[in-house]
Structure formats: structure tokens, C-alpha cells
Design a protein around this motif. Structure first.
Motif, PDB file in Angstrom:
ATOM      1  N   ASP A 261      -3.886  -6.159   4.369  1.00 46.73           N
ATOM      2  CA  ASP A 261      -4.327  -6.673   5.664  1.00 46.73           C
ATOM      3  C   ASP A 261      -4.797  -5.537   6.569  1.00 46.73           C
ATOM      4  OD1 ASP A 261      -4.397  -8.785   7.863  1.00 46.73           O
ATOM      5  OD2 ASP A 261      -2.966  -7.350   8.699  1.00 46.73           O
ATOM      6  N   PHE A 262      -4.051  -4.433   6.617  1.00 43.17           N
ATOM      7  CA  PHE A 262      -4.442  -3.299   7.464  1.00 43.17           C
ATOM      8  C   PHE A 262      -5.775  -2.730   6.993  1.00 43.17           C
ATOM      9  CE2 PHE A 262      -4.455   0.709   9.613  1.00 43.17           C
ATOM     10  CZ  PHE A 262      -3.659   0.536  10.731  1.00 43.17           C
ATOM     11  N   ALA A 263      -5.935  -2.622   5.677  1.00 41.23           N
ATOM     12  CA  ALA A 263      -7.191  -2.109   5.127  1.00 41.23           C
ATOM     13  C   ALA A 263      -8.360  -3.007   5.507  1.00 41.23           C
ATOM     14  CB  ALA A 263      -7.079  -1.985   3.610  1.00 41.23           C
ATOM     15  N   SER A 264      -8.134  -4.311   5.464  1.00 41.12           N
ATOM     16  CA  SER A 264      -9.196  -5.258   5.807  1.00 41.12           C
ATOM     17  C   SER A 264      -9.546  -5.193   7.298  1.00 41.12           C
ATOM     18  CB  SER A 264      -8.743  -6.675   5.440  1.00 41.12           C
ATOM     19  OG  SER A 264      -9.693  -7.635   5.836  1.00 41.12           O
ATOM     20  N   ARG A 265      -8.545  -5.048   8.138  1.00 41.52           N
ATOM     21  CA  ARG A 265      -8.786  -4.993   9.583  1.00 41.52           C
ATOM     22  C   ARG A 265      -9.564  -3.747   9.995  1.00 41.52           C
ATOM     23  NH1 ARG A 265      -4.227  -7.415  13.208  1.00 41.52           N
ATOM     24  NH2 ARG A 265      -3.076  -8.806  11.827  1.00 41.52           N
ATOM     25  N   HIS A 266      -9.290  -2.618   9.328  1.00 39.90           N
ATOM     26  CA  HIS A 266      -9.766  -1.334   9.845  1.00 39.90           C
ATOM     27  C   HIS A 266     -10.586  -0.524   8.843  1.00 39.90           C
ATOM     28  CE1 HIS A 266      -7.324  -2.156  13.316  1.00 39.90           C
ATOM     29  NE2 HIS A 266      -6.220  -2.230  12.581  1.00 39.90           N
ATOM     30  N   ALA A 267     -10.957  -1.129   7.725  1.00 40.71           N
ATOM     31  CA  ALA A 267     -11.779  -0.446   6.714  1.00 40.71           C
ATOM     32  C   ALA A 267     -11.159   0.898   6.340  1.00 40.71           C
ATOM     33  CB  ALA A 267     -13.210  -0.259   7.211  1.00 40.71           C
ATOM     34  N   LEU A 268      -9.845   0.892   6.170  1.00 42.03           N
ATOM     35  CA  LEU A 268      -9.108   2.108   5.832  1.00 42.03           C
ATOM     36  C   LEU A 268      -8.415   1.911   4.485  1.00 42.03           C
ATOM     37  CD1 LEU A 268      -7.834   4.905   6.786  1.00 42.03           C
ATOM     38  CD2 LEU A 268      -5.848   3.503   7.441  1.00 42.03           C
ATOM     39  N   PRO A 269      -8.707   2.729   3.479  1.00 44.47           N
ATOM     40  CA  PRO A 269      -7.958   2.643   2.219  1.00 44.47           C
ATOM     41  C   PRO A 269      -6.509   3.072   2.461  1.00 44.47           C
ATOM     42  CG  PRO A 269      -9.923   4.051   1.992  1.00 44.47           C
ATOM     43  CD  PRO A 269      -9.712   3.804   3.448  1.00 44.47           C
ATOM     44  N   VAL A 270      -5.571   2.168   2.263  1.00 39.89           N
ATOM     45  CA  VAL A 270      -4.174   2.441   2.615  1.00 39.89           C
ATOM     46  C   VAL A 270      -3.389   2.843   1.370  1.00 39.89           C
ATOM     47  CG1 VAL A 270      -2.044   1.501   3.590  1.00 39.89           C
ATOM     48  CG2 VAL A 270      -4.254   0.865   4.566  1.00 39.89           C
ATOM     49  N   GLU A 271      -2.967   4.097   1.331  1.00 40.24           N
ATOM     50  CA  GLU A 271      -2.123   4.603   0.251  1.00 40.24           C
ATOM     51  C   GLU A 271      -0.747   3.954   0.376  1.00 40.24           C
ATOM     52  OE1 GLU A 271       0.875   7.073  -1.521  1.00 40.24           O
ATOM     53  OE2 GLU A 271       0.581   6.907   0.651  1.00 40.24           O
ATOM     54  N   ARG A 272      -0.176   3.530  -0.770  1.00 38.87           N
ATOM     55  CA  ARG A 272       1.017   2.696  -0.730  1.00 38.87           C
ATOM     56  C   ARG A 272       2.330   3.458  -0.618  1.00 38.87           C
ATOM     57  NH1 ARG A 272      -3.245  -0.659  -0.353  1.00 38.87           N
ATOM     58  NH2 ARG A 272      -2.867  -2.743  -1.214  1.00 38.87           N
ATOM     59  N   LEU A 273       2.486   4.601  -1.271  1.00 40.42           N
ATOM     60  CA  LEU A 273       3.791   5.247  -1.361  1.00 40.42           C
ATOM     61  C   LEU A 273       4.243   5.833  -0.032  1.00 40.42           C
ATOM     62  CD1 LEU A 273       3.538   7.102  -4.792  1.00 40.42           C
ATOM     63  CD2 LEU A 273       4.161   4.734  -4.311  1.00 40.42           C
ATOM     64  N   TYR A 274       3.297   6.280   0.779  1.00 38.93           N
ATOM     65  CA  TYR A 274       3.624   6.918   2.047  1.00 38.93           C
ATOM     66  C   TYR A 274       2.994   6.195   3.242  1.00 38.93           C
ATOM     67  CZ  TYR A 274       5.392  10.993  -0.517  1.00 38.93           C
ATOM     68  OH  TYR A 274       6.107  11.812  -1.339  1.00 38.93           O
ATOM     69  N   VAL A 275       1.676   6.096   3.233  1.00 39.12           N
ATOM     70  CA  VAL A 275       0.951   5.645   4.424  1.00 39.12           C
ATOM     71  C   VAL A 275       1.273   4.198   4.776  1.00 39.12           C
ATOM     72  CG1 VAL A 275      -1.329   5.308   5.446  1.00 39.12           C
ATOM     73  CG2 VAL A 275      -0.878   7.328   4.035  1.00 39.12           C
ATOM     74  N   ALA A 276       1.371   3.320   3.776  1.00 34.18           N
ATOM     75  CA  ALA A 276       1.671   1.919   4.065  1.00 34.18           C
ATOM     76  C   ALA A 276       3.029   1.778   4.756  1.00 34.18           C
ATOM     77  CB  ALA A 276       1.643   1.104   2.767  1.00 34.18           C
ATOM     78  N   LYS A 277       4.016   2.544   4.312  1.00 34.34           N
ATOM     79  CA  LYS A 277       5.341   2.469   4.917  1.00 34.34           C
ATOM     80  C   LYS A 277       5.316   2.996   6.348  1.00 34.34           C
ATOM     81  CE  LYS A 277       7.747   2.595   0.503  1.00 34.34           C
ATOM     82  NZ  LYS A 277       8.744   3.265  -0.368  1.00 34.34           N
ATOM     83  N   LEU A 278       4.543   4.051   6.575  1.00 30.33           N
ATOM     84  CA  LEU A 278       4.389   4.568   7.938  1.00 30.33           C
ATOM     85  C   LEU A 278       3.790   3.510   8.854  1.00 30.33           C
ATOM     86  CD1 LEU A 278       4.155   6.852  10.108  1.00 30.33           C
ATOM     87  CD2 LEU A 278       1.893   7.325   9.126  1.00 30.33           C
ATOM     88  N   LEU A 279       2.666   2.950   8.463  1.00 30.85           N
ATOM     89  CA  LEU A 279       1.978   1.995   9.324  1.00 30.85           C
ATOM     90  C   LEU A 279       2.807   0.733   9.541  1.00 30.85           C
ATOM     91  CD1 LEU A 279      -1.615   2.416   7.848  1.00 30.85           C
ATOM     92  CD2 LEU A 279      -0.765   3.308  10.030  1.00 30.85           C
TER      93      LEU A 279
END
Length: 307
Positions: A261-279
Motif C-alpha cells: 500500500d505504501f509503495a502504491s501511494r508514493h511510488a516508492l519500492p519498499v524494502e521489507r526487512l528494514y524499511v517496511a517495519k520502520l514506516l
């Protein structure tokens, strides 16, 4: 004793790889923050270099200079971003690299995509049992590991790349954000990026770390890294340990859906192991009212999805 020096013994400056520094910073509009009066900035460290991404560049570059052309030995698990970055650095700079991998049982299995990438970049993989891996910080155990890997002359970089040199490298991240945000948040594995980030920020700014592993060890590790790098605690920083989703590499469906969902909203490739948990953590904190109205919040994007 016969020398085991790498075939390219001349020191190599990673700057020849032309990193994009300072990394870009831009604001995004996300109603999950704006409705609470919070501005959200993304610090795109994932755009520093195509192969040495984000905090991996900031931590590895000073260590590669210190290696002075010697082979580099480092540590990581089967899905380690740090191992891949070190292997890529070896390929790009003509340095021999050795990756000590946690899990002797993996030696007889086909390489997963992450380790296969390391091998394709020329890294020699050396598998050790998990008990020995846990004791790698003990001098006697380290000597045995280096001997078994035929790498007694190697320059050793710790797991995750976090040492005093790396902390100094990550201090530049905080300096790039001086005066631009009230709170700067980063996902944490070994604490090196947080330790340097906090030291580089200006008075009045604070750093927030979101650990991606279970356990309450990271505050002590971060403080120890700051002591080794600066002689004591530096900057204002804290940790929120609620968003690890069960531990490293644990990515339940809820987190996958959030990242998509975040990637779709902001055209940002979201890395799962670190970045997704941060966001995910930052959205939850905003909902809890952890950031007062008028806060400018910067999230450090330290990586991108693999493969």
C-alpha cells in the motif's frame, strides 16, 4: 609464513564509485501523518549507489579505506544485506572478500538468491555452526574462524558493518539532516547507523531507532558503539522495539499489505526487512499522537527490495 594478501594490495578509495551524496530528501503527502499535523520527509539513502545501497555505503566506505587493499572478511546470515553489499564492493573495487555465514547446515544446500548473488560477485563463502557464530566476538573464537577460513591476514568487518569507523561514516547522515527535521527515524539491526546519525544531528533534533530484531540488547549496543567512536554518548536518541513483527526476516501478511500500500501511494519500492517495519512503526506512532502537531519527521530509507 606465506603472505595471503589480496591480489590488489594498493589502497582503493570508494569515492571512485561516485556515490550520490548528500542523498536526496523530499516531502511526501500522506494523510496518515498530515491529519495529525506532521510533515513526513523521506531521506533517500537507497539512491546513494546502485550496488552499495544506503547505510551500507556509509558504513562500508570508511572500512574499505582502512582495509588498504587487503582482503575483507565479514559476517552475516543467509539473507544478509551487508554480505551482499560487501561482495558488490569487492567486485567493483577489485578486492577479495570472504563472507562467514551463520549456519553450517547451509553448506550442503543450494545457495539462496542472496548468497548466490554474493558468490556471483566473487565472495568466498565460509559456513560455520551457529554456536561458534554466537561466540565470534571472543578473541580465541575469532582466531579459529580466521584460521579455518584461511584468512588470518584479512581485514575484519563485524556483522552488519557496525564498528567505530562505520559510526563515524553514518555521522554524515545526521549532518546532512541538520536543521531539516525535528525527529529522524531509522530502522536498526546492529545500531551503527543510529549511533552515527544521532551524533551528527544538531541540538534540539532527536533520532528514533526502530529495531527489526527481537530483544532489548540494542540500546546497550548503540551506546557501546558511541563510546568506541566518540568516547561517550552523543546526541539525543531512543528506540521503540514494538515493530519487529517477530524478528529478523519475519514478514507477516499484515506487513506485506502495508508495504504494498505504501509503495502504491508514493511510488516508492519498499524494502521489507528494514524499511517496511520502520514506516509501519511511524504510521502507528503518528496515530498514537507520539509526534506533536507541527513536527517535521524524516524517515531514512536505507535500502530497496531484493531481488
Amino acid at each position: 609464513m606465506t603472505s595471503t594478501a589480496a591480489p590488489h594490495p594498493e589502497p582503493v578509495d570508494p569515492a571512485v564509485l561516485h556515490p550520490r551524496l548528500p542523498s536526496p530528501l523530499y516531502e511526501i503527502a500522506d494523510e496518515r501523518f498530515t491529519r495529525h499535523g506532521v510533515r513526513l520527509l523521506l531521506k533517500r539513502d537507497d539512491l546513494i549507489h546502485s550496488d552499495l545501497v544506503g547505510n551500507k555505503w556509509r558504513k562500508l566506505a570508511p572500512n574499505l579505506r582502512a582495509a588498504a587493499g587487503r582482503r575483507v572478511l565479514t559476517f552475516g546470515g543467509a539473507y544478509s544485506n551487508h554480505l551482499r553489499a560487501t561482495a558488490a564492493a569487492g567486485r567493483l573495487l577489485g578486492l577479495e572478500t570472504i563472507g562467514v555465514v551463520r549456519g553450517q547446515e547451509l553448506a550442503d544446500r543450494p545457495l539462496n538468491p542472496s548468497l548466490a548473488c554474493c558468490a556471483a560477485d566473487g565472495m568466498r563463502l565460509h559456513f560455520i555452526d551457529r554456536s561458534t557464530y554466537r561466540r565470534k566476538s571472543e578473541p580465541k573464537t575469532m582466531v579459529g574462524i580466521l584460521r579455518a577460513a584461511q584468512a588470518e591476514e584479512a581485514y575484519v568487518v563485524p556483522e552488519g558493518g557496525s564498528n567505530a569507523l562505520a559510526v563515524h561514516g553514518c555521522r554524515a547522515l545526521g549532518q546532512e539532516l541538520r536543521g531539516l527535521a525535528d525527529v529522524v527515524a531509522v530502522a536498526c539491526g546492529t545500531g551503527g547507523t543510529l549511533a552515527g546519525l544521532a551524533a551528527g544531528l544538531a541540538p534540539g533534533q532527536r533520532a528514533l531507532g526502530v529495531p527489526v530484531l527481537k530483544g532489548d540488547f540494542l540500546a546497550a549496543e548503540t551506546a557501546a558503539l558511541q563510546r568506541r567512536a566518540f568516547g561517550g554518548r552523543r546526541g539525543t536518541w531512543s528506540l521503540d522495539s514494538r515493530f519487529h513483527f517477530g524478528g529478523y526476516a519475519r514478514i507477516p501478511d499484515e506487513l506485506e499489505a502495508f508495504a504494498d500500500d505504501f509503495a502504491s501511494r508514493h511510488a516508492l519500492p519498499v524494502e521489507r526487512l528494514y524499511v517496511a517495519k520502520l514506516l509501519y512503526g511511524l504510521v502507528a506512532l503518528a496515530e498514537e499522537g507520539a509526534f506533536p502537531a507541527g513536527t517535521t519527521l524524516a524517515a531514512v530509507i536505507t535500502g530497496r527490495p531484493f531481488p
